[in-house]
Design a protein around this motif. Structure first.
Motif, PDB file in Angstrom:
ATOM      1  N   ASP A 161       0.825  -1.209   0.000  1.00  0.00           N
ATOM      2  CA  ASP A 161       0.000   0.000   0.000  1.00  0.00           C
ATOM      3  C   ASP A 161       0.860   1.261   0.000  1.00  0.00           C
ATOM      4  O   ASP A 161       0.533   2.236  -0.680  1.00  0.00           O
ATOM      5  N   ALA A 162       1.944   1.228   0.749  1.00  0.00           N
ATOM      6  CA  ALA A 162       2.848   2.386   0.796  1.00  0.00           C
ATOM      7  C   ALA A 162       3.504   2.608  -0.562  1.00  0.00           C
ATOM      8  O   ALA A 162       3.633   3.748  -1.020  1.00  0.00           O
ATOM      9  N   ALA A 163       3.898   1.512  -1.211  1.00  0.00           N
ATOM     10  CA  ALA A 163       4.520   1.629  -2.537  1.00  0.00           C
ATOM     11  C   ALA A 163       3.523   2.186  -3.547  1.00  0.00           C
ATOM     12  O   ALA A 163       3.866   3.049  -4.363  1.00  0.00           O
ATOM     13  N   ARG A 164       2.294   1.728  -3.487  1.00  0.00           N
ATOM     14  CA  ARG A 164       1.277   2.237  -4.412  1.00  0.00           C
ATOM     15  C   ARG A 164       1.013   3.722  -4.179  1.00  0.00           C
ATOM     16  O   ARG A 164       0.848   4.483  -5.128  1.00  0.00           O
ATOM     17  N   LYS A 165       0.984   4.102  -2.918  1.00  0.00           N
ATOM     18  CA  LYS A 165       0.766   5.515  -2.598  1.00  0.00           C
ATOM     19  C   LYS A 165       1.936   6.362  -3.097  1.00  0.00           C
ATOM     20  O   LYS A 165       1.733   7.456  -3.633  1.00  0.00           O
ATOM     21  N   ALA A 166       3.151   5.830  -2.974  1.00  0.00           N
ATOM     22  CA  ALA A 166       4.346   6.568  -3.393  1.00  0.00           C
ATOM     23  C   ALA A 166       4.390   6.814  -4.896  1.00  0.00           C
ATOM     24  O   ALA A 166       4.931   7.818  -5.351  1.00  0.00           O
ATOM     25  N   ILE A 167       3.820   5.924  -5.678  1.00  0.00           N
ATOM     26  CA  ILE A 167       3.868   6.062  -7.136  1.00  0.00           C
ATOM     27  C   ILE A 167       2.583   6.609  -7.730  1.00  0.00           C
ATOM     28  O   ILE A 167       2.484   6.794  -8.943  1.00  0.00           O
ATOM     29  N   GLN A 168       1.602   6.871  -6.900  1.00  0.00           N
ATOM     30  CA  GLN A 168       0.286   7.293  -7.380  1.00  0.00           C
ATOM     31  C   GLN A 168       0.357   8.522  -8.294  1.00  0.00           C
ATOM     32  O   GLN A 168      -0.295   8.566  -9.328  1.00  0.00           O
ATOM     33  N   GLY A 169       1.168   9.496  -7.929  1.00  0.00           N
ATOM     34  CA  GLY A 169       1.295  10.701  -8.756  1.00  0.00           C
ATOM     35  C   GLY A 169       1.843  10.395 -10.133  1.00  0.00           C
ATOM     36  O   GLY A 169       1.358  10.917 -11.141  1.00  0.00           O
ATOM     37  N   LYS A 170       2.849   9.539 -10.196  1.00  0.00           N
ATOM     38  CA  LYS A 170       3.451   9.144 -11.477  1.00  0.00           C
ATOM     39  C   LYS A 170       2.415   8.416 -12.351  1.00  0.00           C
ATOM     40  O   LYS A 170       2.327   8.650 -13.561  1.00  0.00           O
ATOM     41  N   VAL A 171       1.631   7.520 -11.726  1.00  0.00           N
ATOM     42  CA  VAL A 171       0.603   6.781 -12.470  1.00  0.00           C
ATOM     43  C   VAL A 171      -0.431   7.752 -13.036  1.00  0.00           C
ATOM     44  O   VAL A 171      -0.780   7.682 -14.221  1.00  0.00           O
ATOM     45  N   GLN A 172      -0.905   8.686 -12.200  1.00  0.00           N
ATOM     46  CA  GLN A 172      -1.909   9.657 -12.650  1.00  0.00           C
ATOM     47  C   GLN A 172      -1.368  10.527 -13.782  1.00  0.00           C
ATOM     48  O   GLN A 172      -2.077  10.812 -14.755  1.00  0.00           O
ATOM     49  N   ALA A 173      -0.103  10.934 -13.668  1.00  0.00           N
ATOM     50  CA  ALA A 173       0.517  11.757 -14.720  1.00  0.00           C
ATOM     51  C   ALA A 173       0.588  10.988 -16.035  1.00  0.00           C
ATOM     52  O   ALA A 173       0.322  11.541 -17.112  1.00  0.00           O
ATOM     53  N   MET A 174       0.927   9.718 -15.963  1.00  0.00           N
ATOM     54  CA  MET A 174       1.027   8.888 -17.172  1.00  0.00           C
ATOM     55  C   MET A 174      -0.358   8.693 -17.796  1.00  0.00           C
ATOM     56  O   MET A 174      -0.497   8.749 -19.022  1.00  0.00           O
ATOM     57  N   LEU A 175      -1.356   8.490 -16.977  1.00  0.00           N
ATOM     58  CA  LEU A 175      -2.723   8.356 -17.500  1.00  0.00           C
ATOM     59  C   LEU A 175      -3.126   9.624 -18.258  1.00  0.00           C
ATOM     60  O   LEU A 175      -3.695   9.538 -19.362  1.00  0.00           O
ATOM     61  N   ARG A 176      -2.828  10.773 -17.685  1.00  0.00           N
ATOM     62  CA  ARG A 176      -3.143  12.043 -18.368  1.00  0.00           C
ATOM     63  C   ARG A 176      -2.349  12.180 -19.664  1.00  0.00           C
ATOM     64  O   ARG A 176      -2.879  12.605 -20.695  1.00  0.00           O
ATOM     65  N   LYS A 177      -1.076  11.793 -19.618  1.00  0.00           N
ATOM     66  CA  LYS A 177      -0.217  11.879 -20.806  1.00  0.00           C
ATOM     67  C   LYS A 177      -0.772  11.025 -21.949  1.00  0.00           C
ATOM     68  O   LYS A 177      -0.647  11.382 -23.121  1.00  0.00           O
ATOM     69  N   TRP A 178      -1.380   9.905 -21.586  1.00  0.00           N
ATOM     70  CA  TRP A 178      -1.939   9.008 -22.591  1.00  0.00           C
ATOM     71  C   TRP A 178      -3.350   9.419 -23.006  1.00  0.00           C
ATOM     72  O   TRP A 178      -4.040   8.696 -23.714  1.00  0.00           O
ATOM     73  N   GLY A 179      -3.776  10.593 -22.562  1.00  0.00           N
ATOM     74  CA  GLY A 179      -5.064  11.144 -22.993  1.00  0.00           C
ATOM     75  C   GLY A 179      -6.247  10.519 -22.316  1.00  0.00           C
ATOM     76  O   GLY A 179      -7.327  10.433 -22.914  1.00  0.00           O
ATOM     77  N   ALA A 180      -6.078  10.105 -21.070  1.00  0.00           N
ATOM     78  CA  ALA A 180      -7.167   9.427 -20.352  1.00  0.00           C
ATOM     79  C   ALA A 180      -8.475  10.195 -20.451  1.00  0.00           C
ATOM     80  O   ALA A 180      -8.518  11.400 -20.234  1.00  0.00           O
ATOM     81  N   THR A 181      -9.510   9.473 -20.798  1.00  0.00           N
ATOM     82  CA  THR A 181     -10.858  10.046 -20.821  1.00  0.00           C
ATOM     83  C   THR A 181     -11.665   9.315 -19.759  1.00  0.00           C
ATOM     84  O   THR A 181     -11.325   8.208 -19.356  1.00  0.00           O
ATOM     85  N   GLU A 182     -12.724   9.926 -19.330  1.00  0.00           N
ATOM     86  CA  GLU A 182     -13.567   9.288 -18.308  1.00  0.00           C
ATOM     87  C   GLU A 182     -14.288   8.099 -18.925  1.00  0.00           C
ATOM     88  O   GLU A 182     -14.737   8.144 -20.061  1.00  0.00           O
ATOM     89  N   GLY A 183     -14.370   7.038 -18.146  1.00  0.00           N
ATOM     90  CA  GLY A 183     -15.072   5.834 -18.605  1.00  0.00           C
ATOM     91  C   GLY A 183     -16.307   5.616 -17.776  1.00  0.00           C
ATOM     92  O   GLY A 183     -16.668   6.436 -16.939  1.00  0.00           O
ATOM     93  N   GLU A 184     -16.941   4.494 -17.999  1.00  0.00           N
ATOM     94  CA  GLU A 184     -18.137   4.146 -17.250  1.00  0.00           C
ATOM     95  C   GLU A 184     -17.770   3.187 -16.152  1.00  0.00           C
ATOM     96  O   GLU A 184     -18.102   2.019 -16.195  1.00  0.00           O
ATOM     97  N   ASP A 185     -17.030   3.663 -15.128  1.00  0.00           N
ATOM     98  CA  ASP A 185     -16.697   2.726 -14.063  1.00  0.00           C
ATOM     99  C   ASP A 185     -17.644   2.857 -12.949  1.00  0.00           C
ATOM    100  O   ASP A 185     -18.169   3.444 -12.326  1.00  0.00           O
TER     101      ASP A 185
END
Length: 185
Positions: A161-185
């Motif tokens: 959980d700590a590792a996931r929290k530590a990388i969360q910003g990087k993951v979110q930035a990459m999602l935005r870089k890849w043009g993330a659009t909202e889905g039906e989750d």
């Protein structure tokens, strides 16, 4: 209504006219169980001392009949499975392209190949969640393992959980870089 299934140990004597079907082939297990119930006969579920199911004991005639049916229908069942698998990959690819239009081709192929691999136990193979969520989770897992220090952090002894929290910003930035659009989750 009388009990139709009984749990027995492997050492329990085989009932007369019965045979053992080991666990692992869903088609045969399902049909043997159903036909045995329809015949009004008991099914014996064989469990080891740790309560792990090893297989079932069913009437020999039913087992032989089901084995014959399984052999006859195998090509058609394989084709149907291949078609379902191909449809899942097509749906995932369509959703991936819609939701992450800027994902690099290599990453796209890796997400589809790894996140939706058959018998992998990965989120892309579960039938419990809708395709948009499967795709999102597969992309996040891909980013986590291929574009961050997540695995290194775990190997260094960091809590998951700590590792996931530590990388969360990087993951979110990459999602935005890849043009993330909202889905039906």
């Amino acid at each position: 209504m009388p009990r139709r299934e009984f749990i027995v140990e492997p050492s329990t004597a085989m009932p007369k006219g019965y045979a053992f079907l080991k666990k692992g082939i869903k088609y045969k297990t399902l049909h043997c169980r159903r036909l045995t119930h329809e015949a009004g006969k008991p099914v014996y579920v064989v469990e080891d001392k740790k309560k792990k199911v090893l297989g079932i004991r069913v009437p020999k005639s039913i087992l032989f009949h089901v084995q014959s049916l399984a052999n006859e229908t195998l090509p058609a069942r394989r084709l149907a499975t291949e078609q379902r698998d191909a449809a899942l990959i097509r749906a995932a690819a369509t959703e991936l392209d819609r939701r992450f239009p800027l994902i690099p081709k290599d990453d796209r192929e890796a997400v589809l190949k790894h996140g939706f691999r058959k018998y992998s136990g990965r989120v892309g193979r579960t039938g419990q969640i809708p395709i948009p969520r499967k795709v999102l989770y597969a992309v996040i897992a891909h980013i986590r393992h291929k574009h961050t220090r997540y695995d290194e952090m775990l190997n260094e002894g960091m809590d998951r959980d700590a590792a996931r929290k530590a990388i969360q910003g990087k993951v979110q930035a990459m999602l935005r870089k890849w043009g993330a659009t909202e889905g039906e989750d």
